[in-house]
Enzyme design. Structure first.
Site, PDB file in Angstrom:
ATOM      1  N   ASP A  75       0.834  -1.185   0.000  1.00 26.31           N
ATOM      2  CA  ASP A  75       0.000   0.000   0.000  1.00 26.31           C
ATOM      3  C   ASP A  75       0.883   1.255   0.000  1.00 26.31           C
ATOM      4  O   ASP A  75       1.883   1.302   0.714  1.00 26.31           O
ATOM      5  CB  ASP A  75      -0.870  -0.039   1.267  1.00 26.31           C
ATOM      6  CG  ASP A  75      -1.894   1.054   1.303  1.00 26.31           C
ATOM      7  OD1 ASP A  75      -2.785   1.058   0.439  1.00 26.31           O
ATOM      8  OD2 ASP A  75      -1.814   1.919   2.202  1.00 26.31           O
ATOM      9  N   GLU A  88       1.500   0.159  -4.917  1.00 29.63           N
ATOM     10  CA  GLU A  88       1.043   1.439  -5.445  1.00 29.63           C
ATOM     11  C   GLU A  88       2.241   2.373  -5.532  1.00 29.63           C
ATOM     12  O   GLU A  88       2.771   2.789  -4.497  1.00 29.63           O
ATOM     13  CB  GLU A  88       0.003   2.063  -4.513  1.00 29.63           C
ATOM     14  CG  GLU A  88      -1.282   1.281  -4.372  1.00 29.63           C
ATOM     15  CD  GLU A  88      -2.270   1.997  -3.451  1.00 29.63           C
ATOM     16  OE1 GLU A  88      -3.356   2.341  -3.900  1.00 29.63           O
ATOM     17  OE2 GLU A  88      -1.941   2.224  -2.270  1.00 29.63           O
TER      18      GLU A  88
END
Ligand code: CA
Length: 620
Positions: free
Chosen positions: A317, A346
């Site tokens: 994340d 990400e």
């Protein structure tokens, strides 16, 4: 000589994951702090009992504070606290607590060997060769299991994913990896009151190295969540599906409520120049992967999950908050366990991290982190539009995205390095789900047309040379009722609508066949930037809303000699001239229908591409 000295020096370093080493005769403790003047642990008979013993820790080498406690401590609990700057910090459940009490308040001392389900020693990762062969399916445990129509007994639990019906569903769909939204211990659900049935995605880490209690059948028993998480992995492996864990090392739920913030004040976080906590995560703090011991924490933590729980991959994340060097070290450490363990994330942050941009694991620098992938917002935005506005994309009628769709089909080599490092996707848990996205960006369009757009967009993902990623439930035309951030929306918004399996049988079949087509044709997953450069070409369609993507000279690579993909992003039927072919054409997809074995008619020298649809042809 120098390298030998370094090896000798690092070999002595205790591991952070060894903070509590249990054996029936004694338990050894070790905690790192470079600022503590004193440290101690508190021992408890039960999760809610008063302390029965305080044990002072002794400072040893490398700033590790240690103690050995005699006797069989299985079933006991501990907390740690440190003294610095004239005061005792609040107690914390260890830094690397691997078993925890209800709501993660205290660490638990357990015999880990006793948490292994039957047959665990024979559990193996399902076969996998090239990461571009992968089709990831992302889901949240509640999304997938809570629906009254799911037929699942253990709703909202790890055990729900050990049941036959959901495993068969995933197997038949043809996915290879299941990515599960956070399953480590997070803070937003009160484990003492699960009857509330509250929902949260779980991006609020409390204990990184213990499973979330809310997903177990008994969060009061520290071993239960561990055993049941392992049972889930084991069942998925038996079904031939690998498991990807969503990891959130970039921030903690809060600072002083978490062990990292309590035990060693400030060290694990980045600070602004004025001494306040930096906030690249948008959640009130950002961790400091560039600090040696937090980097080690991250490396040890992923390796711990890979070894102890047999996790097959990690989705990072807000990976852009971490520095590139940490990601490279994580890759190297996982390679020692199994090089097929997957790593991607990400490649961005929520706000500006307090660290030099050029050193961060941002998407732009993906090529500097070999075999670490990044989500491609390029192909996503080009196909369905950007989450920052409601404009349509190529698949919903906007010709502006054509060039970027083409870049996405060849996995954006300018930043990805290799195709596996390009995660091809259009939707995930964030932002609108596909149905809602198409609805907000196409006013006055019929459902029939929107379903065409849906299939077209997902087709582009599944024929891209990058790694395929699907958001669970899109194949069942899920809607989140227009909610683009459902992180704490009720189950009624988030659950996968199993009843749609009948209503949208055609859409579901199309997804399934497109996955099968991808998996049957190596041409869609050539695996290296060099091969993509050699075999892929774009032909002129004479129409700015039609893309003709050809993968040629596939002898020895694919069963087909070449593959032809026509993507028509316009409301009009397009007629495209076929290139000359020596072999027989087999039609794999046409006008919203797809079949990996071939549809029942063969194309000629000109081919019609229906509005908002894909035509795919194999030249055999
Ligand atoms: Ca929790």
């Amino acid at each position: 000589m120098l390298s030998l000295a370094l090896v000798a020096c690092t070999a002595k370093q205790p591991k952070m994951e060894d903070e509590c080493l249990y054996s029936p005769s004694k338990t050894q403790f070790a905690f790192w702090s470079n600022v503590a003047e004193q440290m101690e642990i508190h021992l408890y008979d039960a999760a809610d009992a008063a302390e029965y013993e305080t044990v002072a820790l002794k400072k040893g080498e490398n700033d590790f504070w240690t103690a050995s406690v005699k006797g069989n401590l299985a079933g006991k609990y501990y907390t740690v606290r440190s003294f610095q700057n004239g005061e005792w910090a609040p107690e914390a459940p260890g830094i690397f607590a691997k078993a925890v009490s209800i709501n993660g308040q205290r660490a638990a001392i357990i015999d880990f060997a006793a948490t292994n389900p039957e047959g665990w020693d024979k559990d193996v990762r399902p076969a996998m060769t090239d990461p571009t062969d992968i089709v990831v399916y992302e889901t949240h445990l509640r999304d997938f299991t809570m629906s009254p129509n799911s037929g699942i007994e253990h709703k909202g639990k790890f055990l729900g994913l050990t049941e036959e019906a959901p495993l068969n569903y995933l197997k038949e769909l043809g996915i290879t990896h299941l990515q599960i939204l956070p399953m480590f211990d997070y803070g937003s659900i009160d484990e003492t009151n699960l009857a509330q049935n509250r929902y949260n995605w779980g991006y609020d880490p409390v204990n990184y190295n213990a499973p979330e209690g809310g997903y177990s059948t008994n969060p009061f028993d520290p071993a239960c969540r561990i055993r049941e998480a392992k049972m889930m992995v084991q069942a998925l492996h038996k079904a031939g599906i690998r498991v990807v864990m969503d990891v959130v090392y970039n921030h903690t739920y809060d600072v002083m409520g978490c062990a990292l913030g309590r035990v060693v004040p400030q060290y694990f976080y980045r600070l602004n120049e004025d001494g306040t906590y930096a906030n690249g995560s948008g959640c009130g703090n950002e961790t400091a992967s560039d600090h040696e011991m937090y980097r080690r924490f991250m490396v040890e933590s992923v390796c711990y999950w890979a070894r102890e729980y047999h996790i097959d991959g990690f989705r990072f994340d807000l990976m852009g908050i971490h520095d590139q060097e940490t990601m490279r070290q994580i890759r190297a450490a996982l390679d020692e366990i199994d090089p097929t363990i997957l790593t991607y994330g990400e490649g961005w942050a929520a706000m500006s991290p307090a660290y030099p941009y050029e050193e961060l694991a941002m998407k732009q620098w993906t090529y500097k982190m070999p075999r670490v992938g990044a989500f491609s917002d390029d192909i996503r935005n080009a196909l369905i539009g950007s989450p920052f506005d409601h404009d349509p994309g190529f698949a919903s009628g906007n010709p502006a995205g054509v060039k970027d769709v083409m870049r996405g089909l060849i996995a954006c080599p300018e930043w990805s390095g290799e195709p596996m490092q390009h995660v091809s996707y259009i939707t995930c848990h964030d932002n609108y789900c596909l149905r809602d996205r198409i609805e907000v960006s196409t006013k006055g369009v019929s459902e029939e047309t929107r379903l065409r757009m849906n299939k077209l967009a997902q087709t582009a993902v599944l024929v891209s040379q990058g790694m395929s990623f699907l958001y669970g439930g899109e194949e069942l035309y899920r809607t989140k009722q227009g909610i683009d951030n459902s992180y704490q929306s009720p189950d009624s918004i988030n659950i996968i609508p199993w009843e749609n399996l009948e209503k949208y049988v055609d859409l579901h079949e199309y997804y399934k066949q497109m996955i099968a087509i991808r998996r049957a044709h190596k041409g869609f997953r050539l695996g290296s930037a060099e091969a993509v450069e050699e075999h892929v070409e774009f032909l002129d369609a004479d129409n700015d809303q039609v893309i003709v993507y050809r993968i040629k000279d596939l002898e020895g690579i694919d069963t087909a000699k070449s593959l032809l993909v026509f993507l028509n992003g316009s409301a009009e039927e397009a007629t495209v001239t076929m290139p000359e072919a020596e072999g027989n054409y087999v039609l794999l997809a046409y006008d919203g229908h797809a079949n990996a074995e071939g549809l029942d008619f063969a194309p000629y020298d000109k081919i019609d591409v229906a509005p908002y649809s894909a035509t795919i042809i194999a030249e055999n």
